[in-house]
Design a protein around this motif. Structure first.
Motif, PDB file in Angstrom:
ATOM      1  N   HIS A  17      -6.442  -4.653 -15.056  1.00 39.39           N
ATOM      2  CA  HIS A  17      -4.880  -3.742 -14.773  1.00 39.39           C
ATOM      3  C   HIS A  17      -3.578  -3.891 -14.102  1.00 39.39           C
ATOM      4  CE1 HIS A  17      -6.876  -0.441 -14.426  1.00 39.39           C
ATOM      5  NE2 HIS A  17      -7.944  -0.751 -13.691  1.00 39.39           N
ATOM      6  N   PRO A  18      -2.028  -3.890 -14.855  1.00 38.55           N
ATOM      7  CA  PRO A  18      -1.018  -4.369 -14.845  1.00 38.55           C
ATOM      8  C   PRO A  18      -0.387  -4.713 -13.765  1.00 38.55           C
ATOM      9  CG  PRO A  18      -0.280  -2.337 -16.124  1.00 38.55           C
ATOM     10  CD  PRO A  18      -2.382  -2.837 -16.310  1.00 38.55           C
ATOM     11  N   GLU A  19      -0.076  -4.944 -12.463  1.00 42.01           N
ATOM     12  CA  GLU A  19       0.230  -5.465 -12.011  1.00 42.01           C
ATOM     13  C   GLU A  19       2.086  -4.132 -11.585  1.00 42.01           C
ATOM     14  OE1 GLU A  19      -0.253  -9.332 -10.799  1.00 42.01           O
ATOM     15  OE2 GLU A  19       2.118  -8.663 -10.981  1.00 42.01           O
ATOM     16  N   ARG A  20       2.089  -2.853 -10.567  1.00 42.52           N
ATOM     17  CA  ARG A  20       2.004  -1.945 -10.920  1.00 42.52           C
ATOM     18  C   ARG A  20       2.863  -1.948  -9.355  1.00 42.52           C
ATOM     19  NH1 ARG A  20       1.147   3.637 -13.073  1.00 42.52           N
ATOM     20  NH2 ARG A  20       3.209   3.984 -12.178  1.00 42.52           N
ATOM     21  N   MET A  21       2.624  -2.601  -8.073  1.00 50.02           N
ATOM     22  CA  MET A  21       2.655  -2.386  -6.975  1.00 50.02           C
ATOM     23  C   MET A  21       2.884  -4.210  -6.344  1.00 50.02           C
ATOM     24  SD  MET A  21       1.073  -0.570  -3.563  1.00 50.02           S
ATOM     25  CE  MET A  21       1.207   1.448  -4.525  1.00 50.02           C
ATOM     26  N   ILE A  22       3.562  -4.387  -5.404  1.00 54.73           N
ATOM     27  CA  ILE A  22       3.850  -5.490  -4.397  1.00 54.73           C
ATOM     28  C   ILE A  22       3.515  -4.990  -2.814  1.00 54.73           C
ATOM     29  CG2 ILE A  22       5.343  -7.745  -3.740  1.00 54.73           C
ATOM     30  CD1 ILE A  22       7.278  -6.340  -5.585  1.00 54.73           C
ATOM     31  N   GLN A  23       2.188  -5.873  -2.337  1.00 48.51           N
ATOM     32  CA  GLN A  23       2.385  -5.551  -1.166  1.00 48.51           C
ATOM     33  C   GLN A  23       2.035  -6.627   0.003  1.00 48.51           C
ATOM     34  OE1 GLN A  23      -1.988  -3.068  -1.833  1.00 48.51           O
ATOM     35  NE2 GLN A  23      -2.173  -4.737   0.706  1.00 48.51           N
ATOM     36  N   PHE A  24       3.217  -6.605   0.655  1.00 45.80           N
ATOM     37  CA  PHE A  24       3.137  -7.221   1.625  1.00 45.80           C
ATOM     38  C   PHE A  24       1.437  -7.291   2.991  1.00 45.80           C
ATOM     39  CE2 PHE A  24       7.286  -7.353   0.117  1.00 45.80           C
ATOM     40  CZ  PHE A  24       7.781  -8.683   0.162  1.00 45.80           C
ATOM     41  N   GLY A  25       0.796  -7.680   2.878  1.00 45.43           N
ATOM     42  CA  GLY A  25      -0.443  -7.813   3.604  1.00 45.43           C
ATOM     43  C   GLY A  25      -2.120  -7.980   2.544  1.00 45.43           C
ATOM     44  N   GLU A  26      -2.178  -8.740   2.920  1.00 49.78           N
ATOM     45  CA  GLU A  26      -3.234  -8.845   2.979  1.00 49.78           C
ATOM     46  C   GLU A  26      -4.823  -8.787   3.190  1.00 49.78           C
ATOM     47  OE1 GLU A  26      -3.557 -13.087   4.170  1.00 49.78           O
ATOM     48  OE2 GLU A  26      -2.185 -11.336   3.976  1.00 49.78           O
ATOM     49  N   GLY A  27      -4.472  -7.858   4.734  1.00 49.41           N
ATOM     50  CA  GLY A  27      -5.728  -7.952   5.460  1.00 49.41           C
ATOM     51  C   GLY A  27      -6.251  -7.146   5.184  1.00 49.41           C
ATOM     52  N   ASN A  28      -7.223  -6.488   6.300  1.00 49.57           N
ATOM     53  CA  ASN A  28      -8.704  -5.670   6.051  1.00 49.57           C
ATOM     54  C   ASN A  28      -8.303  -4.145   5.776  1.00 49.57           C
ATOM     55  OD1 ASN A  28     -10.796  -7.380   6.685  1.00 49.57           O
ATOM     56  ND2 ASN A  28     -10.924  -7.223   8.684  1.00 49.57           N
ATOM     57  N   PHE A  29      -6.791  -3.558   7.177  1.00 48.75           N
ATOM     58  CA  PHE A  29      -6.588  -2.362   6.268  1.00 48.75           C
ATOM     59  C   PHE A  29      -6.034  -2.147   5.445  1.00 48.75           C
ATOM     60  CE2 PHE A  29      -3.875   0.882   6.844  1.00 48.75           C
ATOM     61  CZ  PHE A  29      -4.344   2.093   7.545  1.00 48.75           C
ATOM     62  N   MET A  30      -5.112  -3.141   4.743  1.00 47.15           N
ATOM     63  CA  MET A  30      -4.333  -2.638   3.024  1.00 47.15           C
ATOM     64  C   MET A  30      -5.864  -2.644   2.561  1.00 47.15           C
ATOM     65  SD  MET A  30      -1.130  -1.400   3.820  1.00 47.15           S
ATOM     66  CE  MET A  30      -0.550  -2.029   2.583  1.00 47.15           C
ATOM     67  N   ARG A  31      -6.719  -3.251   2.659  1.00 48.27           N
ATOM     68  CA  ARG A  31      -7.158  -3.330   1.176  1.00 48.27           C
ATOM     69  C   ARG A  31      -8.587  -2.467   1.685  1.00 48.27           C
ATOM     70  NH1 ARG A  31     -10.233  -7.310   0.936  1.00 48.27           N
ATOM     71  NH2 ARG A  31     -10.558  -7.609   3.226  1.00 48.27           N
ATOM     72  N   ALA A  32      -8.897  -1.776   2.492  1.00 47.84           N
ATOM     73  CA  ALA A  32      -9.426  -0.555   2.670  1.00 47.84           C
ATOM     74  C   ALA A  32      -8.459   0.701   2.356  1.00 47.84           C
ATOM     75  CB  ALA A  32     -10.556  -0.529   4.150  1.00 47.84           C
TER      76      ALA A  32
END
Length: 471
Positions: A17-32
């Motif tokens: 999918h095309p990128e629509r969001m910038i997310q600061f933080g790649e840890g467990n919480f944000m990924r889940a």
């Protein structure tokens, strides 16, 4: 056992999918939490977007993510509406991970993409903070707000539209505080009045509240899960089925980010205050209270705490006698929520380790329990016994010899300095307004009670100390 690592070659059918969001933080919480929700919208054809992740610190998961083509598995385990949930889903809603410490230009280049509309973040409670050493020409600046300021300024220079910015850090009024710090950097860096106006007019900073217990990587079952799934996934993450996200923002956001339409438990509202107080004090508060005492008693997980007679009573009485009475919400709203929280704590499918909750415990205590302690003392003329005992346990845990400490080097240095003079430790640490936002040595009786509790904890153990206070 399979040795195939999860990747797009092992799962070529997964959509991009095309990128629509910038997310600061790649840890467990944000990924889940966030990325899992993007997946649910994508599954229903409602969003068609992915998140590009930015590491907030130099050492992160970017390398591991790239090795798996940014794919990972979310394992939902628990009870939902009295039914067991045991699901596995590969998440393909992350496009890539950028490390601004090794490729700052790639980070700033995000400003060029008109398709990017949203910014989310979770850089821990300590992440939304002003760092006086950050400069406009930092490559990169240290703090998350300074990095964000640099990105927004590049976006402004390119003459592009702004973003919808939704921080997920668990601090009160997180969106407003983030905006204020960005404005502070903009003024200090002399970025100009036109940029300040663009910040205000073209960007929407939302306050938000997140709720999902995410224990993270299931170390104790990794081999078993690899055999079950048929692939190696070094980034799989366990979470409870329950999810709740409150976003304080304009009504049009519900259509622009159709989370509720996808059937997710998400509320867009013009006032999140009641939701926040209920969650921060009745769910996060007990978490923070149980950690130091539980770890010192040798307990490892939240479930261990709830299955221990003494500690279970501690949690029940903390909620019923010290937390609920201090919340300005109807009891008919608080009591069912408190019951649901304790059911979630007992979830036998989730290994929620106390060590994972202990990260940055001082800032968590300041947010989750200190306001209750202060209000209790002001209204009742005495200190709440269980919160105060937990506070003493927290201070003792930061001595560093009883349990492992997980906090910033700056925070640990403050405690090391204070503990170097044990006789004056309590006064010194309570007076440090950088920790608490005020001088806690002025709170009537607090220093004396903490000193007494510290003596009890050192002369016996946390369980024996607790048994003096719970019925």
């Amino acid at each position: 056992m399979s040795t195939n690592r999860l990747s797009r070659s092992t799962h070529p059918h997964l959509s991009l999918h095309p990128e629509r969001m910038i997310q600061f933080g790649e840890g467990n919480f944000m990924r889940a939490f966030v990325d899992w929700q993007l997946q649910q919208m994508n599954n229903q054809g409602l969003f068609n977007g992915s998140a590009v992740l930015v590491q907030p610190i130099e050492q992160g998961l970017g390398g591991l993510m790239a090795a798996q083509d940014n794919l990972y598995t979310v394992l939902l385990n628990g009870i939902m509406q009295q039914q067991p949930v045991n699901s596995r889903e590969i998440i393909s809603s992350v496009s890539r991970v950028i490390n601004p410490y090794t490729d700052y230009e790639a980070y700033l280049a995000l400003a060029e993409d008109d398709g990017l509309e949203f910014i989310t973040s979770n850089t821990t409670e300590a992440g939304i903070a002003y760092h006086p050493g950050d400069l406009a020409d930092g490559t990169p600046p240290k703090s998350f707000p300074a990095k964000l300021t640099a990105l927004l300024h590049r976006r402004f220079q390119l003459g592009k539209k702004g973003f919808v910015i939704i921080p997920c850090e668990l601090i009160d009024r997180n969106g407003e505080k983030l905006r204020q710090i960005v404005q502070q950097y903009a003024a200090e860096w002399n970025l100009g009045e036109a940029f300040l106006q663009w910040l205000e007019q073209e960007n929407t900073f939302c306050c938000s509240l997140v709720d999902r217990i995410v224990p993270g990587y299931p170390r104790d079952k990794a081999a078993e899960l690899e055999a079950e799934l048929g692939y190696l996934d070094n980034l799989m993450v366990t979470a409870e089925p329950f999810l709740f996200w409150v976003i304080e923002g304009p009504a049009w956001l519900a259509e622009k980010l159709p989370l509720a339409e996808a059937g997710l438990n998400v509320v867009v509202t013009d006032d999140m205050t009641p939701y926040r107080e209920r969650k921060v004090h009745l769910l996060n508060g007990p978490h923070t209270a149980m950690v130091p005492l539980g770890m010192m008693a040798g307990l490892e997980t939240v479930e261990d705490v709830m299955n221990d007679e003494t500690f279970s009573r501690f949690v029940q009485e903390l909620i019923a006698e010290e937390l609920i009475p201090m919340l300005d919400l109807p009891k008919e709203e608080l009591l069912p929520y408190a019951d649901a929280v304790q059911e979630r704590f007992k979830n036998p499918y989730i290994r929620h380790e106390l060590t994972s909750i202990s990260l940055n415990s001082i800032s968590k205590f300041k947010t989750r329990l200190l306001p209750v302690l202060l209000k209790f003392q002001q209204e009742r003329g005495k200190l709440p016994e269980l919160i105060t005992l937990s506070f003493a346990g927290l201070l003792l845990s930061y001595r560093g010899d009883l349990v492992a400490r997980q906090d910033s080097p700056e925070m640990l240095a403050i405690f090391d300095e204070a503990w170097s003079n044990p006789a004056n430790f309590v006064q010194a640490i309570l007076k440090d307004e950088s920790l608490w936002g005020e001088d806690l040595s002025l709170v009537p009786g607090l220093a004396e009670v903490l000193a007494s509790h510290l003596q009890k904890l050192e002369s016996s153990d946390s369980r024996a100390a607790l048994e003096q206070f719970v019925s």
